[in-house]
Write a protein that holds these residues in place. Structure first.
Motif, mmCIF file in Angstrom:
data_model
loop_
_atom_site.group_PDB
_atom_site.id
_atom_site.type_symbol
_atom_site.label_atom_id
_atom_site.label_comp_id
_atom_site.label_asym_id
_atom_site.label_seq_id
_atom_site.Cartn_x
_atom_site.Cartn_y
_atom_site.Cartn_z
ATOM 1 N N PRO A 110 0.808 -1.237 0.000
ATOM 2 C CA PRO A 110 0.000 0.000 0.000
ATOM 3 C C PRO A 110 0.831 1.274 0.000
ATOM 4 C CG PRO A 110 -0.027 -1.044 2.171
ATOM 5 C CD PRO A 110 0.662 -1.992 1.254
ATOM 6 N N GLN A 111 2.091 1.191 0.364
ATOM 7 C CA GLN A 111 2.940 2.380 0.368
ATOM 8 C C GLN A 111 3.590 2.631 -0.983
ATOM 9 O OE1 GLN A 111 3.215 4.660 2.484
ATOM 10 N NE2 GLN A 111 3.518 4.015 4.591
ATOM 11 N N ARG A 112 3.840 1.555 -1.745
ATOM 12 C CA ARG A 112 4.629 1.676 -2.964
ATOM 13 C C ARG A 112 3.835 1.458 -4.244
ATOM 14 N NH1 ARG A 112 9.287 3.982 -2.504
ATOM 15 N NH2 ARG A 112 10.141 2.734 -4.205
ATOM 16 N N GLN A 113 2.650 0.835 -4.144
ATOM 17 C CA GLN A 113 1.940 0.429 -5.359
ATOM 18 C C GLN A 113 0.549 1.043 -5.464
ATOM 19 O OE1 GLN A 113 2.494 -3.899 -4.900
ATOM 20 N NE2 GLN A 113 3.899 -3.839 -6.642
ATOM 21 N N LEU A 114 0.395 2.261 -4.943
ATOM 22 C CA LEU A 114 -0.858 2.990 -5.124
ATOM 23 C C LEU A 114 -0.695 3.943 -6.306
ATOM 24 C CD1 LEU A 114 -2.036 3.828 -1.507
ATOM 25 C CD2 LEU A 114 -3.064 2.223 -3.093
ATOM 26 N N ILE A 115 -1.668 3.919 -7.204
ATOM 27 C CA ILE A 115 -1.569 4.696 -8.445
ATOM 28 C C ILE A 115 -1.862 6.168 -8.171
ATOM 29 C CG2 ILE A 115 -2.536 5.031 -10.747
ATOM 30 C CD1 ILE A 115 -3.185 2.031 -10.773
ATOM 31 N N SER A 116 -0.943 7.029 -8.600
ATOM 32 C CA SER A 116 -1.181 8.469 -8.559
ATOM 33 C C SER A 116 -1.813 8.928 -9.872
ATOM 34 C CB SER A 116 0.142 9.197 -8.322
ATOM 35 O OG SER A 116 -0.008 10.577 -8.550
ATOM 36 N N GLU A 168 11.211 12.810 -8.807
ATOM 37 C CA GLU A 168 10.645 12.541 -10.121
ATOM 38 C C GLU A 168 9.533 11.500 -9.987
ATOM 39 O OE1 GLU A 168 11.344 14.106 -12.929
ATOM 40 O OE2 GLU A 168 12.669 15.383 -11.739
ATOM 41 N N PRO A 169 8.502 11.550 -10.861
ATOM 42 C CA PRO A 169 7.434 10.547 -10.821
ATOM 43 C C PRO A 169 8.016 9.141 -10.957
ATOM 44 C CG PRO A 169 6.844 12.371 -12.267
ATOM 45 C CD PRO A 169 8.265 12.589 -11.886
ATOM 46 N N ARG A 170 7.519 8.219 -10.151
ATOM 47 C CA ARG A 170 8.017 6.845 -10.153
ATOM 48 C C ARG A 170 7.093 5.974 -10.990
ATOM 49 N NH1 ARG A 170 6.839 2.976 -6.521
ATOM 50 N NH2 ARG A 170 6.018 4.518 -5.067
ATOM 51 N N LYS A 171 7.640 5.317 -11.984
ATOM 52 C CA LYS A 171 6.865 4.471 -12.882
ATOM 53 C C LYS A 171 6.475 3.174 -12.172
ATOM 54 C CE LYS A 171 7.493 7.313 -16.357
ATOM 55 N NZ LYS A 171 6.387 8.113 -16.896
ATOM 56 N N LEU A 172 5.306 2.647 -12.533
ATOM 57 C CA LEU A 172 4.806 1.396 -11.955
ATOM 58 C C LEU A 172 4.575 0.368 -13.050
ATOM 59 C CD1 LEU A 172 2.095 2.518 -9.354
ATOM 60 C CD2 LEU A 172 4.318 1.531 -8.849
ATOM 61 N N ASP A 173 4.887 -0.907 -12.738
ATOM 62 C CA ASP A 173 4.480 -2.015 -13.608
ATOM 63 C C ASP A 173 3.111 -2.536 -13.191
ATOM 64 O OD1 ASP A 173 6.817 -1.965 -15.122
ATOM 65 O OD2 ASP A 173 7.886 -3.126 -13.601
ATOM 66 N N PHE A 174 2.851 -2.433 -11.881
ATOM 67 C CA PHE A 174 1.540 -2.817 -11.349
ATOM 68 C C PHE A 174 1.154 -1.813 -10.271
ATOM 69 C CE2 PHE A 174 -0.776 -4.688 -7.798
ATOM 70 C CZ PHE A 174 -1.943 -5.052 -8.438
ATOM 71 N N GLY A 175 -0.140 -1.463 -10.229
ATOM 72 C CA GLY A 175 -0.609 -0.546 -9.202
ATOM 73 C C GLY A 175 -2.080 -0.737 -8.913
ATOM 74 N N VAL A 176 -2.491 -0.200 -7.770
ATOM 75 C CA VAL A 176 -3.887 -0.299 -7.330
ATOM 76 C C VAL A 176 -4.522 1.078 -7.420
ATOM 77 C CG1 VAL A 176 -5.423 -0.859 -5.412
ATOM 78 C CG2 VAL A 176 -3.373 -2.232 -5.804
ATOM 79 N N LEU A 177 -5.694 1.133 -8.033
ATOM 80 C CA LEU A 177 -6.442 2.383 -8.179
ATOM 81 C C LEU A 177 -7.007 2.793 -6.819
ATOM 82 C CD1 LEU A 177 -7.125 4.112 -10.712
ATOM 83 C CD2 LEU A 177 -9.360 3.022 -10.716
ATOM 84 N N ASN A 178 -7.084 4.092 -6.581
ATOM 85 C CA ASN A 178 -7.704 4.587 -5.349
ATOM 86 C C ASN A 178 -8.596 5.773 -5.702
ATOM 87 O OD1 ASN A 178 -6.209 7.304 -4.493
ATOM 88 N ND2 ASN A 178 -4.700 5.935 -5.449
ATOM 89 N N PRO A 179 -9.493 6.159 -4.799
ATOM 90 C CA PRO A 179 -10.464 7.213 -5.138
ATOM 91 C C PRO A 179 -9.852 8.543 -5.543
ATOM 92 C CG PRO A 179 -11.135 6.071 -3.140
ATOM 93 C CD PRO A 179 -9.761 5.584 -3.470
ATOM 94 N N ASN A 180 -8.588 8.792 -5.188
ATOM 95 C CA ASN A 180 -7.956 10.071 -5.508
ATOM 96 C C ASN A 180 -6.985 9.984 -6.675
ATOM 97 O OD1 ASN A 180 -9.181 11.590 -3.335
ATOM 98 N ND2 ASN A 180 -7.924 10.359 -1.971
#
Length: 741
Positions: free
Chosen positions: A83-89, A164-176
């Motif tokens: 939850p700290q590293r794989q939440l989608i911004s 700098e924005p950190r790229k994700l290979d996998f992430g979890v969507l959140n309301p924000n």
């Protein structure tokens, strides 16, 4: 496990893989599927009994992506995201029509699509390149591909550092999360709205948060405190928060002196949490002359959040409501005169919306005030505006940051002279608020611009000003001395009035000054009590006020204020108490502060005929002189009195840490010192006066003696003998000298 078809079309539109509860419990939200070519792909799970145990259901586009056939065996494992590293911004999606032969020119509003996407797929997990099916309202179904994902660096954001924005290979969507739609190459899809391209904004999980960029200086600690208390629980999925049995923080109160950055911080928090456009409202705008309209205005502010909470529940996005000058509508109930009760009902309405019977969990109310003492206590308990952060005067490091921000543009364009030392200016601007520091930069700029304006019959501007213009150190120093003074700084003019004649050194004054300065040093020391009260008492004209003003001015405290009875002429007792209390409240906002109260008996309205005094003011004195300032603050109170016995009778004397007696002049040698230092007489005249008063008794205050010497200053053309005789006669007539019989 074996591959199976998705049981129904409705389930295929969820973009989830379907499993049986016998294989994975309902606690499992995501699975990792290893493809035949050894690629690990993460999918969101949906439990449904229509899929047999041992099978996993895929829709057509999912089977195409992982290149599997029905009944083919694949490896499926439960997956738990970080939850700290794989939440989608930020999630970038590439869109096209699902049926390429069936297209339309009808516009697709990307802003509405983003909201709808968050509603349909709350807390879903996505991997790069994942194909999706998206049914948007009653329009033609779209084919979506995950193109790009970014996450925020929470550690960097908490420390206020830029990353700098950190790229994700996998992430979890959140309301924000911020959703961006892009048209696929060669597609006939017509996109409109703001969400069709990247926006230069920050959100709760933005990676490019930067205090320098946002214009906030000296508030790093306060921002980190707000981030930790208000937003930590919102980072995690709702099920994690539910297991802890806690609720999100719903309110923040920012309070402090005017100009310290409360409104600026609230607006930047609103920008940082840009999932929903923050609603900014000034307190007085809520009030309306029609019955019931003020309460209706409050309800309208929360209407959108209420509607979304009912529709989406815990997956609703965050709605921010910012109240500037919240004390205007949230005064203590029952404190406002009149029988309309409008103020009370507005407070009640606001309380019920923030934390009433039907609670909202998707709101954050930010209130700002410089009069926290006026607000209703019920609004500040946990569950309402529970986080109360004081935005106080910036310290030296904070002032350095603010000045750096305010001069950054002129430094970038080469308009700041190299002799300007920001660190030096930060040290010189004690007790300046952020707004006053900005005013200082403006004043210095105006001083620099003035050099290139030629005044005459016409106002002309030097044509080479653009190239030659530079703001120098001299501009800042001039503006510090003449243009900008801190409202919570020192009252230099008031202090100078008391010591306009200077401090005349004679016998006892040396000891008094040494002891007084020792107490000032004691008040500054971090090892001593945070409150020290010093009383200088003596008969009228003994010079108590001048000595007290000298100690206050030489304390070098950044906050020095003077309280005198002359500035409260015509005040009622309650108004006088409020005035004095406000001065003490202002003092508590500075790390080091000094209050000089001249003539306590007059402040209390004491009269020897009667006698009588103002009991309300006396009670206020008891309270203020005995109470200590907040932790981390040091307060020195210097008072003067002409009637020690009155303070003793009223019980005020024990409130003082030390009492210094300022005596009258009794010795001839002391008179000689005063006459010589005043330079109103020649040496011969001083000798003659001292020879004359040796044959008698002297009993005079230094202030009285200096006043009598003013007479000698206007008798310059008179013979020496006549001047001496006139002065001795004055001493005798005023009763301060009695010749021997």
């Amino acid at each position: 496990m074996k591959v199976a078809k998705c049981p129904s079309e409705d389930l295929s539109l969820t973009n989830c893989v379907i499993v049986n509860e016998a294989d994975f419990s309902k606690k499992v939200k995501y699975v990792c599927i290893t493809t035949p070519d050894r690629r690990p792909l993460i999918y969101t799970v949906l439990h449904n009994g229509a899929v047999k145990p041992g099978y996993v259901g895929f829709n057509v586009i999912q089977r195409k992506q992982i290149l599997v056939e029905l009944d083919q065996e694949i490896n499926v494992e439960a997956f738990t995201p970080d939850p700290q590293r794989q939440l989608i911004s930020t999630l970038v999606l590439e869109a096209d029509f699902l049926q390429k032969k069936s297209t339309t020119n009808e516009p697709y509003n990307t802003d509405q699509m983003a909201v709808n996407f968050l509603e349909q797929f709350p807390r879903h997990g996505y991997h790069i390149g994942q194909p999706l099916v998206f049914k948007f309202l009653d329009k033609k179904t779209l084919s979506i591909r995950v193109k790009e994902m970014e996450a925020a660096d929470m550690d960097a954001m908490a420390s206020g550092k830029k990353s700098e924005p950190r790229k994700l290979d996998f992430g979890v969507l959140n309301p924000n999360s911020s959703i961006i739609f892009e048209k696929a190459e060669g597609s006939a899809l017509f996109l409109t709205g703001k969400a069709k391209a990247r926006q230069s904004h920050t959100s709760l999980f933005a990676a490019d948060w930067d205090f320098q960029k946002m214009g906030i200086g000296g508030l790093d600690e306060q921002f980190v405190q707000i981030l930790r208390r208000a937003f930590a629980s919102r980072v995690f999925p709702p099920e994690v928060v539910d297991t802890m049995g806690i609720k999100h923080v719903k309110g923040i109160l920012l309070y402090g002196p005017p100009g310290t950055g409360k409104t600026l911080m609230a607006r930047q928090i609103g920008k940082m949490l840009n999932a929903r456009e923050p609603k900014i409202v000034n307190g007085p705008e809520i009030l309306d002359k029609y019955v019931g309209e003020s309460e209706a205005n409050v309800r309208r502010l929360f209407a959108e959040a209420e509607e979304e909470e009912k529709r989406m529940g815990p997956n609703s996005g965050l709605h921010i409501i910012i109240f500037d000058e919240i004390d205007a509508i949230c005064k203590q109930r029952g404190s406002v005169a009149g029988n309309t009760g409008v103020n009370d009902t507005v407070v009640n309405q606001l309380l019920s919306k923030i934390d009433g019977v039907e609670q909202l969990n998707n709101i954050l109310v930010i209130g700002m005030t410089n009069r926290k003492d006026m607000m209703d206590e019920a609004l500040m308990r946990p569950g309402r505006l529970e986080i109360q952060v004081e935005i106080s005067l910036p310290n030296e490091k904070g002032r350095f940051d603010i000045l750096k921000i305010k001069t950054n543009k002129m430094a970038t364009h080469g308009k700041l002279d190299p002799d300007v030392d920001i660190a030096e200016l930060a040290a010189l601007t004690k007790n300046f608020s952020g707004a006053e520091l900005e005013g200082l930069v403006k004043a210095a700029s105006s001083s620099a611009l003035k050099r290139y304006i030629h005044l005459g019959n016409q106002i002309k501007v030097d044509p080479d000003a653009i190239d030659k213009l530079k703001v120098t150190r001299a501009d800042f120093i001039y503006s510090l001395e003449n243009d900008v003074k801190p409202s919570l700084g020192t009252s230099d003019e008031a202090l100078n009035e008391f010591i306009e004649r200077g401090i005349i050194s004679w016998g006892h004054t040396r000891d008094l000054l040494e002891r007084g300065l020792m107490f000032v040093k004691q008040a500054r020391s971090p090892e001593t009590s945070n409150r020290l009260c010093l009383l200088l008492e003596g008969a009228p004209t003994a010079g108590t006020s001048a000595l007290a003003a000298y100690l206050a001015k030489n304390s070098d405290f950044p906050f020095v204020k003077v309280i005198t009875s002359s500035e409260m002429v015509g005040y009622t007792e309650s108004s006088k108490c409020l005035r004095i209390k406000k001065m003490f409240d202002d003092a508590y906002r500075s790390e080091l502060s000094c209050i000089f109260m001249n003539d306590l008996e007059q402040l209390m309205g004491y009269s020897p005929i009667g006698p009588r005094y103002q009991s309300i003011v006396l009670d206020a004195m008891y309270s203020l002189l005995s109470s200590s300032p907040p932790k981390g603050r040091k307060l020195l109170v210097i008072c003067t009195s002409k009637r020690r016995e009155v303070l003793e009778e009223l019980g005020l004397l024990p409130m003082f840490t030390a009492v210094l007696r300022v005596p009258y002049i009794r010795e001839v040698e002391d008179v000689r010192m005063v006459l010589e230092e005043s330079q109103a007489m020649s040496s011969a005249e001083v000798d003659e006066v001292c020879r004359h008063i040796t044959h008698g008794e002297v009993f005079v205050g230094v202030k009285k003696l200096l006043g009598l010497l003013d007479t000698m200053r206007v008798m310059k053309d008179v013979d020496t003998q006549e001047r001496v005789a006139a002065f001795c006669n004055l001493l005798e007539d005023e009763g301060v000298y009695k010749p021997s019989a």
